[in-house]
Design a protein around this motif. Structure first.
Motif, short mmCIF file in Angstrom:
data_model
loop_
_atom_site.label_atom_id
_atom_site.label_comp_id
_atom_site.label_asym_id
_atom_site.label_seq_id
_atom_site.Cartn_x
_atom_site.Cartn_y
_atom_site.Cartn_z
N GLY A 27 0.77 -1.21 0.26
CA GLY A 27 0.07 0.25 -0.39
C GLY A 27 0.41 1.02 0.02
O GLY A 27 0.55 2.27 0.13
N PHE A 28 2.01 0.80 0.30
CA PHE A 28 2.85 2.83 0.38
C PHE A 28 3.13 3.09 -0.96
O PHE A 28 3.23 2.60 -2.53
CB PHE A 28 4.18 1.56 0.30
CG PHE A 28 4.35 1.55 2.14
CD1 PHE A 28 3.54 1.85 2.79
CD2 PHE A 28 6.12 1.89 2.35
CE1 PHE A 28 3.96 0.69 3.87
CE2 PHE A 28 6.53 2.20 4.09
CZ PHE A 28 5.13 1.67 4.80
N ARG A 29 3.24 4.43 -1.19
CA ARG A 29 3.53 5.16 -2.38
C ARG A 29 5.52 5.60 -2.07
O ARG A 29 6.13 5.63 -1.51
CB ARG A 29 3.11 5.95 -2.38
CG ARG A 29 1.37 5.50 -2.66
CD ARG A 29 -0.16 6.40 -3.36
NE ARG A 29 0.79 6.73 -5.08
CZ ARG A 29 0.29 8.16 -5.08
NH1 ARG A 29 -0.40 9.37 -4.21
NH2 ARG A 29 0.34 8.37 -6.23
N VAL A 30 5.62 5.75 -3.43
CA VAL A 30 7.03 6.48 -3.00
C VAL A 30 6.69 7.95 -3.79
O VAL A 30 6.61 8.26 -4.77
CB VAL A 30 7.57 5.66 -4.76
CG1 VAL A 30 9.30 6.20 -4.22
CG2 VAL A 30 8.10 4.16 -3.95
N LEU A 31 7.31 8.98 -2.71
CA LEU A 31 7.40 10.33 -3.51
C LEU A 31 8.68 10.65 -4.12
O LEU A 31 9.89 10.36 -3.48
CB LEU A 31 7.88 11.46 -2.18
CG LEU A 31 7.51 12.86 -2.14
CD1 LEU A 31 6.76 13.40 -3.25
CD2 LEU A 31 7.38 13.31 -0.60
N VAL A 32 8.82 10.44 -5.54
CA VAL A 32 10.21 10.55 -6.42
C VAL A 32 10.31 12.82 -6.25
O VAL A 32 9.80 13.61 -6.83
CB VAL A 32 9.97 10.60 -7.80
CG1 VAL A 32 11.44 11.19 -8.12
CG2 VAL A 32 9.61 9.20 -7.91
N GLN A 33 11.17 12.81 -5.13
CA GLN A 33 12.40 13.90 -5.60
C GLN A 33 13.59 14.38 -5.70
O GLN A 33 14.38 14.00 -5.81
CB GLN A 33 12.15 14.44 -4.25
CG GLN A 33 11.97 15.99 -3.20
CD GLN A 33 11.95 16.95 -4.26
OE1 GLN A 33 10.82 16.95 -4.48
NE2 GLN A 33 12.51 18.19 -5.29
N THR A 34 12.95 15.25 -6.88
CA THR A 34 14.51 15.44 -7.81
C THR A 34 14.43 16.78 -8.11
O THR A 34 13.40 17.07 -8.62
CB THR A 34 15.71 14.53 -8.83
OG1 THR A 34 16.32 14.59 -9.23
CG2 THR A 34 14.50 13.91 -9.64
#
Length: 111
Positions: free
Chosen positions: A20-27
């Motif tokens: 159920g996790f989501r991945v915050l992509v910060q770049t």
């Protein structure tokens, strides 16, 4: 710079254990953001408010908008990231601030 594939493999392993996790992509690099979002599909997201560049351009030299607004948005992203259960980082000033606001290295993985 860290190998994006190593980070991607680790993110996929975390998602496999936590469906159920989501991945915050910060770049600040458009091509890196596209790589992760493409590979992770609906599990990945990013904040549209954060600008990105392409190629060798550095973000602080390409800002057409108010630097105060950018700084406030960046601080918000740092605070959000510092509160995530798992944080996969490369060595950067933003990464240093994420760990600082987190208050510990628990759940931090540096690539």
């Amino acid at each position: 710079m860290a190998d994006s594939r190593l980070i991607l493999d680790r993110a996929k392993a975390i998602l496999k254990l936590n469906p159920g996790f989501r991945v915050l992509v910060q770049t600040d690099q458009a091509q890196i953001r596209s790589f992760f979002c493409g590979a992770l599909g609906n599990a990945a997201f990013y904040l549209d408010e954060m600008p990105v560049t392409e190629g060798e351009a550095v973000i602080h030299k390409t800002l057409d908008r108010n630097r105060l607004n950018f700084s406030q948005t960046l601080l918000s992203v740092v605070l959000i990231a510092s509160d995530c259960r798992h944080v996969l980082l490369t060595s950067s000033n933003v990464s240093n601030w994420v760990v600082f606001f987190r208050g510990s290295d628990q759940g931090i993985e540096l690539f």
